[in-house]
Design a protein around this motif. Sequence first.
Motif, PDB file in Angstrom:
ATOM      1  N   ALA A   8      16.551  11.630  -1.417  1.00 31.58           N
ATOM      2  CA  ALA A   8      15.645  11.483  -0.279  1.00 31.58           C
ATOM      3  C   ALA A   8      16.318  10.647   0.801  1.00 31.58           C
ATOM      4  O   ALA A   8      17.448  10.187   0.640  1.00 31.58           O
ATOM      5  N   VAL A   9      15.603  10.461   1.893  1.00 30.76           N
ATOM      6  CA  VAL A   9      16.067   9.657   3.019  1.00 30.76           C
ATOM      7  C   VAL A   9      15.065   8.529   3.222  1.00 30.76           C
ATOM      8  O   VAL A   9      13.859   8.748   3.142  1.00 30.76           O
TER       9      VAL A   9
ATOM     10  N   VAL B 122      11.231  12.101   2.316  1.00 28.77           N
ATOM     11  CA  VAL B 122      11.464  10.955   3.195  1.00 28.77           C
ATOM     12  C   VAL B 122      10.595   9.803   2.721  1.00 28.77           C
ATOM     13  O   VAL B 122       9.401   9.978   2.486  1.00 28.77           O
ATOM     14  N   TRP B 123      11.210   8.644   2.587  1.00 28.14           N
ATOM     15  CA  TRP B 123      10.478   7.429   2.227  1.00 28.14           C
ATOM     16  C   TRP B 123      10.400   6.568   3.481  1.00 28.14           C
ATOM     17  O   TRP B 123      11.416   6.236   4.087  1.00 28.14           O
TER      18      TRP B 123
ATOM     19  N   ALA C  68       9.392  -1.800  -7.893  1.00 28.84           N
ATOM     20  CA  ALA C  68       8.435  -1.021  -8.681  1.00 28.84           C
ATOM     21  C   ALA C  68       7.825   0.105  -7.844  1.00 28.84           C
ATOM     22  O   ALA C  68       7.634   1.228  -8.334  1.00 28.84           O
ATOM     23  N   ALA C  69       7.535  -0.164  -6.570  1.00 29.89           N
ATOM     24  CA  ALA C  69       6.992   0.874  -5.696  1.00 29.89           C
ATOM     25  C   ALA C  69       8.009   1.990  -5.492  1.00 29.89           C
ATOM     26  O   ALA C  69       7.643   3.175  -5.443  1.00 29.89           O
ATOM     27  N   CYS C  70       9.282   1.635  -5.407  1.00 28.54           N
ATOM     28  CA  CYS C  70      10.337   2.647  -5.257  1.00 28.54           C
ATOM     29  C   CYS C  70      10.437   3.512  -6.511  1.00 28.54           C
ATOM     30  O   CYS C  70      10.691   4.719  -6.417  1.00 28.54           O
ATOM     31  N   GLN C  71      10.230   2.921  -7.677  1.00 31.62           N
ATOM     32  CA  GLN C  71      10.233   3.712  -8.909  1.00 31.62           C
ATOM     33  C   GLN C  71       9.083   4.709  -8.912  1.00 31.62           C
ATOM     34  O   GLN C  71       9.238   5.847  -9.362  1.00 31.62           O
ATOM     35  N   VAL C  72       7.933   4.287  -8.418  1.00 35.42           N
ATOM     36  CA  VAL C  72       6.781   5.189  -8.335  1.00 35.42           C
ATOM     37  C   VAL C  72       7.086   6.330  -7.362  1.00 35.42           C
ATOM     38  O   VAL C  72       6.807   7.495  -7.644  1.00 35.42           O
ATOM     39  N   LEU C  73       7.680   5.999  -6.205  1.00 37.42           N
ATOM     40  CA  LEU C  73       8.031   7.032  -5.235  1.00 37.42           C
ATOM     41  C   LEU C  73       9.090   7.982  -5.783  1.00 37.42           C
ATOM     42  O   LEU C  73       9.038   9.189  -5.535  1.00 37.42           O
ATOM     43  N   ALA C  74      10.046   7.461  -6.533  1.00 41.36           N
ATOM     44  CA  ALA C  74      11.084   8.315  -7.098  1.00 41.36           C
ATOM     45  C   ALA C  74      10.488   9.340  -8.050  1.00 41.36           C
ATOM     46  O   ALA C  74      10.960  10.479  -8.126  1.00 41.36           O
ATOM     47  N   ALA C  75       9.429   8.975  -8.755  1.00 42.87           N
ATOM     48  CA  ALA C  75       8.775   9.913  -9.662  1.00 42.87           C
ATOM     49  C   ALA C  75       8.044  11.011  -8.893  1.00 42.87           C
ATOM     50  O   ALA C  75       7.932  12.140  -9.374  1.00 42.87           O
ATOM     51  N   GLU C  76       7.565  10.704  -7.699  1.00 42.26           N
ATOM     52  CA  GLU C  76       6.852  11.688  -6.875  1.00 42.26           C
ATOM     53  C   GLU C  76       7.797  12.571  -6.072  1.00 42.26           C
ATOM     54  O   GLU C  76       7.408  13.653  -5.656  1.00 42.26           O
ATOM     55  N   CYS C  77       9.001  12.101  -5.793  1.00 38.55           N
ATOM     56  CA  CYS C  77      10.053  12.833  -5.082  1.00 38.55           C
ATOM     57  C   CYS C  77       9.692  13.288  -3.671  1.00 38.55           C
ATOM     58  O   CYS C  77       9.950  14.446  -3.311  1.00 38.55           O
ATOM     59  N   PRO C  78       9.122  12.449  -2.815  1.00 36.33           N
ATOM     60  CA  PRO C  78       8.954  12.879  -1.424  1.00 36.33           C
ATOM     61  C   PRO C  78      10.329  12.923  -0.746  1.00 36.33           C
ATOM     62  O   PRO C  78      11.217  12.140  -1.100  1.00 36.33           O
TER      63      PRO C  78
ATOM     64  N   ALA D  75       0.880  -1.165   0.000  1.00 37.80           N
ATOM     65  CA  ALA D  75       0.000   0.000   0.000  1.00 37.80           C
ATOM     66  C   ALA D  75       0.915   1.211   0.000  1.00 37.80           C
ATOM     67  O   ALA D  75       1.798   1.325   0.846  1.00 37.80           O
ATOM     68  N   VAL D  76       0.744   2.087  -0.975  1.00 39.09           N
ATOM     69  CA  VAL D  76       1.635   3.221  -1.148  1.00 39.09           C
ATOM     70  C   VAL D  76       0.855   4.508  -0.945  1.00 39.09           C
ATOM     71  O   VAL D  76      -0.169   4.722  -1.581  1.00 39.09           O
ATOM     72  N   ASP D  77       1.358   5.353  -0.052  1.00 41.86           N
ATOM     73  CA  ASP D  77       0.825   6.691   0.149  1.00 41.86           C
ATOM     74  C   ASP D  77       1.835   7.636  -0.500  1.00 41.86           C
ATOM     75  O   ASP D  77       2.875   7.941   0.086  1.00 41.86           O
ATOM     76  N   LEU D  78       1.529   8.075  -1.713  1.00 42.05           N
ATOM     77  CA  LEU D  78       2.493   8.876  -2.471  1.00 42.05           C
ATOM     78  C   LEU D  78       2.761  10.220  -1.805  1.00 42.05           C
ATOM     79  O   LEU D  78       3.902  10.690  -1.790  1.00 42.05           O
ATOM     80  N   ALA D  79       1.728  10.856  -1.276  1.00 38.69           N
ATOM     81  CA  ALA D  79       1.914  12.172  -0.665  1.00 38.69           C
ATOM     82  C   ALA D  79       2.818  12.102   0.564  1.00 38.69           C
ATOM     83  O   ALA D  79       3.634  12.993   0.793  1.00 38.69           O
ATOM     84  N   ALA D  80       2.677  11.048   1.351  1.00 37.04           N
ATOM     85  CA  ALA D  80       3.483  10.904   2.563  1.00 37.04           C
ATOM     86  C   ALA D  80       4.788  10.155   2.307  1.00 37.04           C
ATOM     87  O   ALA D  80       5.643  10.092   3.188  1.00 37.04           O
ATOM     88  N   GLY D  81       4.938   9.552   1.136  1.00 39.64           N
ATOM     89  CA  GLY D  81       6.137   8.777   0.838  1.00 39.64           C
ATOM     90  C   GLY D  81       6.213   7.511   1.670  1.00 39.64           C
ATOM     91  O   GLY D  81       7.282   7.094   2.087  1.00 39.64           O
ATOM     92  N   ARG D  82       5.086   6.889   1.906  1.00 41.30           N
ATOM     93  CA  ARG D  82       5.015   5.716   2.784  1.00 41.30           C
ATOM     94  C   ARG D  82       4.607   4.480   1.992  1.00 41.30           C
ATOM     95  O   ARG D  82       3.657   4.507   1.224  1.00 41.30           O
ATOM     96  N   VAL D  83       5.347   3.394   2.222  1.00 40.17           N
ATOM     97  CA  VAL D  83       5.033   2.103   1.620  1.00 40.17           C
ATOM     98  C   VAL D  83       4.810   1.121   2.757  1.00 40.17           C
ATOM     99  O   VAL D  83       5.683   0.932   3.600  1.00 40.17           O
TER     100      VAL D  83
END
Length: 170
Positions: free
Chosen positions: A89-90, A58-59, A46-56, A22-30
């Motif tokens: 990011a961190v 902190v992950w 794949a989830a990390c690739q999605v987060l990298a596109a959003e650039c939060p 479950a990925v929360d893109l706004a919060a950078g949480r998986v």
Amino acid sequence: MPAMTTCPITTEPAAAGGLLLAVDLAAGRVVLTGELDRATCGQLTAACQVLAAECPPVWVLDVAALDFCDAAGLRALAAARRATEDAGAVALIVGARQVLRRLLPLAGLDDLLAPIARTLPPPAPRHTASSSGVPVATATGTPPAAAARGGGTRARAGWVRPGADDRVVR
């Protein structure tokens, strides 16, 4: 509160030995649920690739519901750290059970672990009587009725005499 978005990356239910993300893109949480192993580690990538596109900035990888993690899973967590560093990011791992907390340092990933809030138990109640001579109920001392008869309560290495300036008699 932002809504959690379930990644369309997973097709296996976590109960069948798979991994549900479950990925929360706004919060950078998986949130990882199930087993992170050779068969499922590509989903984290794949989830990390999605987060990298959003650039939060902190992950957060929440592994509290992770039931299993093998060497391929540890490699996937290391790849997640590299992906966060590449994105500027961190990364933090939260909710790790004791077994994973022991494995991560062996894999050189202990810097990802979020510190555990260590709470101390509340202090034990003191076994004293009030200065007015009215006994105070205690968890392990003499019952208030016995203390009222002059029985006193046990306090560390002595007895507390009701009233009498709450002195400890040794």
